[in-house]
Motif scaffolding. Sequence first.
Motif, short mmCIF file in Angstrom:
data_model
loop_
_atom_site.label_atom_id
_atom_site.label_comp_id
_atom_site.label_asym_id
_atom_site.label_seq_id
_atom_site.Cartn_x
_atom_site.Cartn_y
_atom_site.Cartn_z
N SER A 91 -44.78 -6.81 -4.28
CA SER A 91 -45.70 -7.50 -5.31
C SER A 91 -47.05 -7.83 -5.06
CB SER A 91 -44.98 -8.91 -5.65
OG SER A 91 -45.02 -9.75 -4.80
N HIS A 92 -47.17 -7.44 -3.73
CA HIS A 92 -48.91 -7.97 -3.25
C HIS A 92 -49.94 -6.93 -4.10
CE1 HIS A 92 -48.48 -4.38 -0.39
NE2 HIS A 92 -49.64 -4.46 -0.80
N GLY A 93 -49.74 -5.86 -4.76
CA GLY A 93 -50.76 -5.12 -5.51
C GLY A 93 -50.97 -6.08 -6.61
N ARG A 94 -49.84 -6.51 -7.36
CA ARG A 94 -49.86 -7.15 -8.66
C ARG A 94 -50.70 -8.51 -8.54
NH1 ARG A 94 -45.56 -3.79 -8.97
NH2 ARG A 94 -44.15 -5.33 -7.74
N VAL A 95 -50.31 -9.21 -7.44
CA VAL A 95 -50.84 -10.60 -7.06
C VAL A 95 -52.33 -10.34 -6.80
CG1 VAL A 95 -50.80 -12.44 -5.49
CG2 VAL A 95 -48.65 -11.35 -5.98
N ALA A 96 -52.70 -9.49 -6.15
CA ALA A 96 -53.98 -8.89 -5.92
C ALA A 96 -55.08 -8.74 -7.30
CB ALA A 96 -54.17 -7.75 -4.78
N ALA A 97 -54.17 -8.06 -7.95
CA ALA A 97 -54.84 -7.59 -9.36
C ALA A 97 -55.25 -8.96 -10.06
CB ALA A 97 -54.07 -6.63 -10.00
N GLN A 98 -54.16 -9.91 -10.18
CA GLN A 98 -54.34 -11.22 -10.80
C GLN A 98 -55.47 -12.05 -10.11
OE1 GLN A 98 -50.72 -12.78 -10.55
NE2 GLN A 98 -49.49 -11.12 -11.99
N THR A 99 -55.46 -11.96 -8.75
CA THR A 99 -56.52 -13.02 -8.22
C THR A 99 -57.82 -12.29 -8.42
OG1 THR A 99 -54.61 -13.47 -6.68
CG2 THR A 99 -57.06 -13.87 -5.84
N ALA A 100 -57.98 -11.09 -8.23
CA ALA A 100 -59.47 -10.27 -8.28
C ALA A 100 -59.94 -10.14 -9.73
CB ALA A 100 -59.18 -8.91 -7.74
N ARG A 101 -59.09 -10.36 -10.96
CA ARG A 101 -59.62 -9.95 -11.90
C ARG A 101 -60.96 -11.18 -12.34
NH1 ARG A 101 -58.32 -7.48 -16.75
NH2 ARG A 101 -56.21 -6.51 -15.51
N PRO A 102 -60.57 -12.34 -12.36
CA PRO A 102 -61.93 -13.13 -12.81
C PRO A 102 -63.15 -13.11 -11.79
CG PRO A 102 -60.19 -14.65 -11.79
CD PRO A 102 -59.46 -13.15 -11.91
N PHE A 103 -62.76 -12.49 -10.61
CA PHE A 103 -64.31 -12.52 -9.66
C PHE A 103 -64.89 -11.35 -10.14
CE2 PHE A 103 -65.33 -9.75 -5.95
CZ PHE A 103 -66.36 -10.61 -5.52
N LEU A 104 -64.05 -10.17 -10.36
CA LEU A 104 -64.66 -8.85 -10.88
C LEU A 104 -65.52 -9.11 -12.11
CD1 LEU A 104 -61.60 -6.50 -10.19
CD2 LEU A 104 -63.84 -6.68 -8.89
N ALA A 105 -65.13 -9.90 -12.91
CA ALA A 105 -65.96 -10.05 -14.48
C ALA A 105 -66.96 -10.88 -13.94
CB ALA A 105 -64.86 -10.94 -15.45
N GLN A 106 -66.83 -11.93 -12.78
CA GLN A 106 -67.88 -12.95 -12.58
C GLN A 106 -69.10 -12.03 -12.12
OE1 GLN A 106 -66.73 -15.73 -9.81
NE2 GLN A 106 -68.96 -16.25 -9.12
N ILE A 107 -68.71 -11.06 -11.28
CA ILE A 107 -69.79 -10.01 -10.58
C ILE A 107 -70.44 -9.05 -11.51
CG2 ILE A 107 -69.19 -10.85 -8.28
CD1 ILE A 107 -68.21 -8.01 -7.75
N GLY A 108 -70.00 -8.92 -12.81
CA GLY A 108 -70.75 -7.93 -13.59
C GLY A 108 -70.05 -6.96 -13.87
N TYR A 109 -68.84 -6.58 -13.62
CA TYR A 109 -67.89 -5.65 -14.23
C TYR A 109 -67.60 -5.70 -15.61
CZ TYR A 109 -67.74 -3.42 -9.51
OH TYR A 109 -68.06 -2.97 -8.30
N SER A 110 -67.63 -4.70 -16.71
CA SER A 110 -67.40 -4.87 -17.77
C SER A 110 -65.95 -4.98 -18.08
CB SER A 110 -67.57 -3.60 -18.57
OG SER A 110 -66.85 -2.52 -18.22
#
Length: 219
Positions: free
Chosen positions: A86-105
Amino acid sequence: MSIMTDFTRLAQVARFAQEHIYASAAQLDGQPADPDYRWQHTLRVTHYGRQIAEAEGADIELAVAACLLHDSEKYSDWQKGEDERSHGRVAAQTARPFLAQIGYSPEQVDNICYSIAVHVDGSAGYEHEHTLEARVVSDADNVDRFGAYRVLLWCVDDMSNYAALIAKLGDRVQRLKDYRERQVMETGYGNQLFNQQLELQIDFFQKLIAEYEITHLPE
């Protein structure tokens, strides 16, 4: 494909991934973890991912970002008592707000997160188009998993028992040949790189077996 790759933004992604790998490993209670290896693996996967993305015409920045983040929560699922897959799914959830914060659409965030989530076992936990970038990340991960350093790791447990190691190698060589025959990667260039890794292992293991067979007094 992206016209330009934002290396400043990717440097932020790299810092985020590295920090999360080490932070999650530090929180484990008595469980074995090797964050140094995990980060080194991540760097190699990113290298292979960029090569495959360039060869296949994928979005290089999105593929590289997903490669950097693919194991960023490798140890977090251990803390939560979840299946290691499950670590890929956990990583995706954790990274999502960060990616939006640094400017990805939103579309770019969805692509990166799907690519991270699905890389372990083919399941993101939700419906999404299976993107080229996701195929790149999966292939890059597998290319490194069959690299030269992993050959050493695969052998090390039996290094003190020559006969046991050789007994394992016969089955291992056959499995590697089967992978080579079936072309198991998801991209053409991924298969090319993966087959190079397979040839390295097959050749090395066959030499080990041949040496074992002459480890006796001449007749």
